[in-house]
Design a protein around this motif. Structure first.
Motif, PDB file in Angstrom:
ATOM      1  N   LYS A 115     -10.276   4.895   1.201  1.00 31.34           N
ATOM      2  CA  LYS A 115     -10.043   3.634   0.489  1.00 31.34           C
ATOM      3  C   LYS A 115      -9.399   2.663   1.468  1.00 31.34           C
ATOM      4  O   LYS A 115      -8.363   2.964   2.053  1.00 31.34           O
ATOM      5  CB  LYS A 115      -9.128   3.851  -0.729  1.00 31.34           C
ATOM      6  CG  LYS A 115      -9.823   4.523  -1.909  1.00 31.34           C
ATOM      7  CD  LYS A 115      -8.868   4.693  -3.079  1.00 31.34           C
ATOM      8  CE  LYS A 115      -9.587   5.266  -4.286  1.00 31.34           C
ATOM      9  NZ  LYS A 115     -10.159   4.234  -5.146  1.00 31.34           N
ATOM     10  N   VAL A 129     -10.218  -3.832  -2.451  1.00 34.03           N
ATOM     11  CA  VAL A 129     -10.183  -2.425  -2.040  1.00 34.03           C
ATOM     12  C   VAL A 129     -11.604  -1.879  -2.107  1.00 34.03           C
ATOM     13  O   VAL A 129     -12.287  -2.026  -3.122  1.00 34.03           O
ATOM     14  CB  VAL A 129      -9.269  -1.584  -2.945  1.00 34.03           C
ATOM     15  CG1 VAL A 129      -9.314  -0.109  -2.532  1.00 34.03           C
ATOM     16  CG2 VAL A 129      -7.840  -2.103  -2.890  1.00 34.03           C
ATOM     17  N   THR A 130     -12.043  -1.269  -1.024  1.00 36.00           N
ATOM     18  CA  THR A 130     -13.361  -0.638  -0.976  1.00 36.00           C
ATOM     19  C   THR A 130     -13.176   0.857  -0.785  1.00 36.00           C
ATOM     20  O   THR A 130     -12.445   1.295   0.097  1.00 36.00           O
ATOM     21  CB  THR A 130     -14.208  -1.208   0.170  1.00 36.00           C
ATOM     22  OG1 THR A 130     -14.316  -2.629   0.006  1.00 36.00           O
ATOM     23  CG2 THR A 130     -15.607  -0.605   0.156  1.00 36.00           C
ATOM     24  N   VAL A 149      -6.033   6.401   2.541  1.00 37.52           N
ATOM     25  CA  VAL A 149      -5.813   5.025   2.099  1.00 37.52           C
ATOM     26  C   VAL A 149      -5.319   4.221   3.296  1.00 37.52           C
ATOM     27  O   VAL A 149      -4.299   4.563   3.914  1.00 37.52           O
ATOM     28  CB  VAL A 149      -4.796   4.955   0.947  1.00 37.52           C
ATOM     29  CG1 VAL A 149      -4.631   3.510   0.474  1.00 37.52           C
ATOM     30  CG2 VAL A 149      -5.231   5.853  -0.216  1.00 37.52           C
ATOM     31  N   VAL A 170      -4.156  -0.881  -8.923  1.00 40.26           N
ATOM     32  CA  VAL A 170      -5.498  -1.134  -8.396  1.00 40.26           C
ATOM     33  C   VAL A 170      -6.429  -1.235  -9.589  1.00 40.26           C
ATOM     34  O   VAL A 170      -6.504  -0.321 -10.416  1.00 40.26           O
ATOM     35  CB  VAL A 170      -5.949  -0.027  -7.428  1.00 40.26           C
ATOM     36  CG1 VAL A 170      -7.427  -0.183  -7.082  1.00 40.26           C
ATOM     37  CG2 VAL A 170      -5.118  -0.084  -6.154  1.00 40.26           C
ATOM     38  N   GLN A 203     -12.801  -2.600  -6.015  1.00 42.06           N
ATOM     39  CA  GLN A 203     -11.519  -2.518  -6.695  1.00 42.06           C
ATOM     40  C   GLN A 203     -10.603  -3.585  -6.118  1.00 42.06           C
ATOM     41  O   GLN A 203     -10.912  -4.210  -5.092  1.00 42.06           O
ATOM     42  CB  GLN A 203     -10.904  -1.121  -6.526  1.00 42.06           C
ATOM     43  CG  GLN A 203     -11.763  -0.006  -7.108  1.00 42.06           C
ATOM     44  CD  GLN A 203     -11.214   1.369  -6.786  1.00 42.06           C
ATOM     45  OE1 GLN A 203     -10.740   1.637  -5.695  1.00 42.06           O
ATOM     46  NE2 GLN A 203     -11.280   2.266  -7.757  1.00 42.06           N
ATOM     47  N   TYR A 204      -9.440  -3.760  -6.772  1.00 43.99           N
ATOM     48  CA  TYR A 204      -8.565  -4.869  -6.388  1.00 43.99           C
ATOM     49  C   TYR A 204      -7.110  -4.430  -6.465  1.00 43.99           C
ATOM     50  O   TYR A 204      -6.642  -3.997  -7.519  1.00 43.99           O
ATOM     51  CB  TYR A 204      -8.807  -6.064  -7.315  1.00 43.99           C
ATOM     52  CG  TYR A 204     -10.260  -6.467  -7.346  1.00 43.99           C
ATOM     53  CD1 TYR A 204     -10.791  -7.292  -6.355  1.00 43.99           C
ATOM     54  CD2 TYR A 204     -11.109  -5.980  -8.330  1.00 43.99           C
ATOM     55  CE1 TYR A 204     -12.139  -7.629  -6.352  1.00 43.99           C
ATOM     56  CE2 TYR A 204     -12.457  -6.322  -8.340  1.00 43.99           C
ATOM     57  CZ  TYR A 204     -12.968  -7.146  -7.354  1.00 43.99           C
ATOM     58  OH  TYR A 204     -14.288  -7.470  -7.351  1.00 43.99           O
ATOM     59  N   LEU A 205      -6.407  -4.555  -5.344  1.00 48.23           N
ATOM     60  CA  LEU A 205      -4.980  -4.277  -5.295  1.00 48.23           C
ATOM     61  C   LEU A 205      -4.238  -5.507  -5.809  1.00 48.23           C
ATOM     62  O   LEU A 205      -4.409  -6.606  -5.279  1.00 48.23           O
ATOM     63  CB  LEU A 205      -4.557  -3.950  -3.865  1.00 48.23           C
ATOM     64  CG  LEU A 205      -3.084  -3.636  -3.628  1.00 48.23           C
ATOM     65  CD1 LEU A 205      -2.667  -2.357  -4.350  1.00 48.23           C
ATOM     66  CD2 LEU A 205      -2.800  -3.509  -2.130  1.00 48.23           C
ATOM     67  N   VAL A 258       0.836  -1.202   0.000  1.00 47.77           N
ATOM     68  CA  VAL A 258       0.000   0.000   0.000  1.00 47.77           C
ATOM     69  C   VAL A 258       0.869   1.250   0.000  1.00 47.77           C
ATOM     70  O   VAL A 258       0.587   2.223  -0.706  1.00 47.77           O
ATOM     71  CB  VAL A 258      -0.958  -0.016   1.203  1.00 47.77           C
ATOM     72  CG1 VAL A 258      -1.728   1.296   1.292  1.00 47.77           C
ATOM     73  CG2 VAL A 258      -1.918  -1.188   1.091  1.00 47.77           C
ATOM     74  N   CYS A 283      -8.178  -1.402   2.223  1.00 43.31           N
ATOM     75  CA  CYS A 283      -7.846  -2.714   1.660  1.00 43.31           C
ATOM     76  C   CYS A 283      -8.599  -3.781   2.426  1.00 43.31           C
ATOM     77  O   CYS A 283      -8.051  -4.489   3.292  1.00 43.31           O
ATOM     78  CB  CYS A 283      -6.337  -2.942   1.710  1.00 43.31           C
ATOM     79  SG  CYS A 283      -5.422  -1.851   0.608  1.00 43.31           S
TER      80      CYS A 283
END
Length: 254
Positions: free
Chosen positions: A80, A247-248, A56, A227, A102-104, A19, A82
């Motif tokens: 945001k 990820v929200t 974040v 992301v 979303q996706y890390l 991150v 994780c």
């Protein structure tokens, strides 16, 4: 305070390090000030009317979320996290709006032969101070525009999070982006990857990502971070990228 552009310990194995690398590279890509450490994560000043700043967080710590949500009263501030939606939603009030998931994701980067563009397309690739910009161009005569000029069909960017060996031409600028003590911590954060609707399903996304990854590896990056949207996740997984965390994101609206 640790350099927010360098993965802690030079490794992207731990989620907080991933991150930290992501937020640093994202800030470089978007031209904002470097992220600031805040309780539980980072804050980036974005400066847009509907996106004033973003917090974040590597984890959905209930106490951190409670204090952060309670302190935010300005529309256009984002959080945001994780974590999946169900980890963030209980901490929010009705004044918050949650966006799509979303996706890390992460991937190893290594030197590779140049990728070949699909027929009818060419690549315009530039880099300066560790920012790599790529555009896939299509002849205007093949787009129905009536013009023979090349038009953008896909584009994207990768931002190196640390200075790369090979000279000042590709080094990270002066503060707030200082170079790290060791180039082994270098990574590239991929950002703003997109294909125009009329040019989708022609392999342009795959070609664009391969071209950016190749150049980033040449400049010293050994890891890639991004992301992804739900649609983008499928492409990146097909290219060998690995999901690191959901990820929200939520924005305060009133």
């Amino acid at each position: 305070m640790p350099d927010p552009l360098v993965a802690v310990g030079g490794s992207l194995g731990e989620l907080p390090a991933v991150v930290r690398t992501w937020v640093g590279g994202w800030a470089r890509s978007r031209g904002t000030d470097a992220p600031r450490d805040v309780p539980g994560g980072f804050r980036i000043e974005v400066g847009l009317p509907n996106h004033r700043a973003r917090y974040v967080l590597p984890a959905a710590d209930p106490a951190v979320l409670r204090d952060l949500v309670g302190a935010i009263d300005t529309p256009g501030l984002w959080i945001k996290v994780c974590a999946p939606r169900e980890a963030l939603e209980p901490a929010l009030t009705p004044a918050w709006k949650i966006s799509e998931p979303q996706y890390l994701m992460v991937s190893a980067l290594a030197p590779m032969p140049p990728a070949t563009p699909p027929p009818g397309y060419t690549l315009d690739l530039t880099d300066h101070d560790g920012i790599i910009d790529a555009r896939v161009l299509c002849s205007g005569s093949g787009t129905g525009t009536g013009s023979g000029d090349a038009v953008p069909a896909a584009s994207g960017r990768a931002a190196l999070t640390a200075g790369a060996p090979g000279g000042a031409a590709h080094s990270v600028p002066a503060p707030p982006y200082p170079a790290p003590a060791s180039p082994c911590a270098a990574a590239a954060v991929f950002d703003m990857i997109g294909t125009e609707a009329a040019h989708r399903r022609r392999g342009l996304g795959r070609f664009l990502m391969a071209s950016l990854a190749r150049r980033a590896a040449e400049l010293g990056a050994g890891q890639g971070v991004l992301v992804a949207s739900p649609d983008g996740r499928a492409l990146y997984e097909a290219l060998g990228w690995r999901l690191r965390a959901p990820v929200t994101a939520a924005v305060f609206t009133a």
